[in-house]
Design a protein around this motif. Structure first.
Motif, PDB file in Angstrom:
ATOM      1  N   ARG A 135     -22.294 -81.142 -34.075  1.00 21.23           N
ATOM      2  CA  ARG A 135     -22.455 -80.662 -35.445  1.00 21.23           C
ATOM      3  C   ARG A 135     -22.754 -81.864 -36.336  1.00 21.23           C
ATOM      4  N   LEU A 136     -23.675 -81.679 -37.273  1.00 20.18           N
ATOM      5  CA  LEU A 136     -24.044 -82.742 -38.195  1.00 20.18           C
ATOM      6  C   LEU A 136     -23.162 -82.670 -39.439  1.00 20.18           C
ATOM      7  N   TRP A 137     -22.610 -83.811 -39.849  1.00 19.00           N
ATOM      8  CA  TRP A 137     -21.724 -83.914 -41.008  1.00 19.00           C
ATOM      9  C   TRP A 137     -22.214 -85.028 -41.924  1.00 19.00           C
ATOM     10  N   ARG A 138     -21.947 -84.903 -43.209  1.00 23.57           N
ATOM     11  CA  ARG A 138     -22.098 -86.017 -44.147  1.00 23.57           C
ATOM     12  C   ARG A 138     -20.706 -86.620 -44.276  1.00 23.57           C
ATOM     13  N   CYS A 139     -20.573 -87.902 -43.921  1.00 25.84           N
ATOM     14  CA  CYS A 139     -19.267 -88.558 -43.901  1.00 25.84           C
ATOM     15  C   CYS A 139     -19.281 -89.819 -44.755  1.00 25.84           C
ATOM     16  N   ALA A 157     -24.654 -67.822 -42.691  1.00 21.08           N
ATOM     17  CA  ALA A 157     -24.346 -66.705 -41.798  1.00 21.08           C
ATOM     18  C   ALA A 157     -25.168 -66.737 -40.508  1.00 21.08           C
ATOM     19  N   ALA A 158     -26.344 -67.380 -40.540  1.00 15.27           N
ATOM     20  CA  ALA A 158     -27.202 -67.457 -39.362  1.00 15.27           C
ATOM     21  C   ALA A 158     -26.939 -68.709 -38.531  1.00 15.27           C
ATOM     22  N   GLY A 159     -25.997 -69.552 -38.951  1.00 20.06           N
ATOM     23  CA  GLY A 159     -25.690 -70.764 -38.204  1.00 20.06           C
ATOM     24  C   GLY A 159     -26.448 -71.996 -38.669  1.00 20.06           C
ATOM     25  N   VAL A 173     -30.484 -70.115 -53.338  1.00 19.34           N
ATOM     26  CA  VAL A 173     -31.148 -69.521 -54.504  1.00 19.34           C
ATOM     27  C   VAL A 173     -32.561 -69.069 -54.134  1.00 19.34           C
ATOM     28  N   GLY A 174     -33.253 -69.854 -53.300  1.00 20.67           N
ATOM     29  CA  GLY A 174     -34.629 -69.549 -52.905  1.00 20.67           C
ATOM     30  C   GLY A 174     -34.745 -68.546 -51.764  1.00 20.67           C
ATOM     31  N   GLY A 175     -33.618 -68.052 -51.250  1.00 23.78           N
ATOM     32  CA  GLY A 175     -33.662 -67.060 -50.181  1.00 23.78           C
ATOM     33  C   GLY A 175     -33.910 -67.642 -48.797  1.00 23.78           C
ATOM     34  N   LYS A 176     -33.849 -68.958 -48.640  1.00 25.39           N
ATOM     35  CA  LYS A 176     -34.067 -69.573 -47.329  1.00 25.39           C
ATOM     36  C   LYS A 176     -32.783 -69.704 -46.525  1.00 25.39           C
ATOM     37  N   SER A 177     -31.658 -69.358 -47.134  1.00 30.01           N
ATOM     38  CA  SER A 177     -30.362 -69.377 -46.462  1.00 30.01           C
ATOM     39  C   SER A 177     -29.558 -68.201 -47.001  1.00 30.01           C
ATOM     40  N   ALA A 178     -28.998 -67.417 -46.085  1.00 31.82           N
ATOM     41  CA  ALA A 178     -28.230 -66.240 -46.498  1.00 31.82           C
ATOM     42  C   ALA A 178     -26.746 -66.450 -46.220  1.00 31.82           C
ATOM     43  N   GLY A 179     -25.940 -65.947 -47.132  1.00 34.41           N
ATOM     44  CA  GLY A 179     -24.490 -66.061 -46.990  1.00 34.41           C
ATOM     45  C   GLY A 179     -23.912 -64.858 -46.278  1.00 34.41           C
ATOM     46  N   PRO A 180     -22.620 -64.859 -46.164  1.00 31.75           N
ATOM     47  CA  PRO A 180     -21.714 -65.844 -46.741  1.00 31.75           C
ATOM     48  C   PRO A 180     -21.806 -67.177 -46.011  1.00 31.75           C
TER      49      PRO A 180
END
Length: 191
Positions: A135-139, A157-159, A173-180
């Protein structure tokens, strides 16, 4: 044998104080962040309030380690009432997790570096890292009286994952990622 005992007791006491201090500082940082997010936020829409009232089931373990819930502070609980989703604090005994179940894109979710800087922490070694599960993290490492290693990520929601809060917000906001979405910030005390 007796000459080593005081050193061991000192180490154990110092370790206990360090862990306790870390948890208190992390709670204070989260509280300030929550207040900061609230300061510029408008009242949450009615549908966000309805989504917040529904129970969200938090993970019981993280990478094989059992998690136990920690109480939200008064400031955190007040912020959580306006947050579009739910917030939980948890620990596996070594790390403190702040988990947010986010039901809509919001500016109330912002980078942990902003919170730590606002409280006077020095931010060092900020970079992207992969964990054992790839998994990629900002640390980053936050330093003041002691050091804390902080890592964060957001997953939709899609991983699909995000390590940048602004990129997540605009994708939502742009619809390229869906929640939750699930945002996880974890803090580990450093020696």
């Amino acid at each position: 044998m007796w000459t080593r005992m005081p050193d061991r007791l000192f180490f154990l006491a110092n370790s206990f104080v360090h862990r306790t201090l870390h948890k208190l500082v992390f709670a204070a940082v989260l509280g300030i962040c929550l207040l900061w997010g609230t300061a510029g936020a408008l009242r949450a829409p009615a549908h966000a309030a309805a989504a917040t009232s529904a129970a969200h089931e938090w993970p019981r373990q993280w990478d094989g380690a059992a998690l136990r819930p920690l109480a939200l502070g008064e400031v955190e609980a007040r912020f959580a009432r306006q947050f579009p989703g739910q917030i939980a604090r948890m620990t596996d005994g070594a790390r403190v997790f702040v988990m947010r179940h986010v039901t809509e894109p919001t500016r109330m979710l912002h980078p942990a570096t902003d919170c730590y800087r606002a409280l006077g922490w020095r931010i060092e070694q900020a970079r992207l890292e992969r964990d054992a599960q790839e998994r990629l993290w900002r640390c980053f490492t936050a330093r003041r009286e002691h050091a804390v290693r902080v890592c964060e990520r957001i997953e939709d929601a899609a991983g699909q994952s995000f390590t940048d809060t602004s990129a997540w917000y605009w994708a939502g906001v742009g619809g390229k990622s869906a929640g939750p979405w699930q945002a996880v910030t974890l803090a580990t005390p450093l020696p």
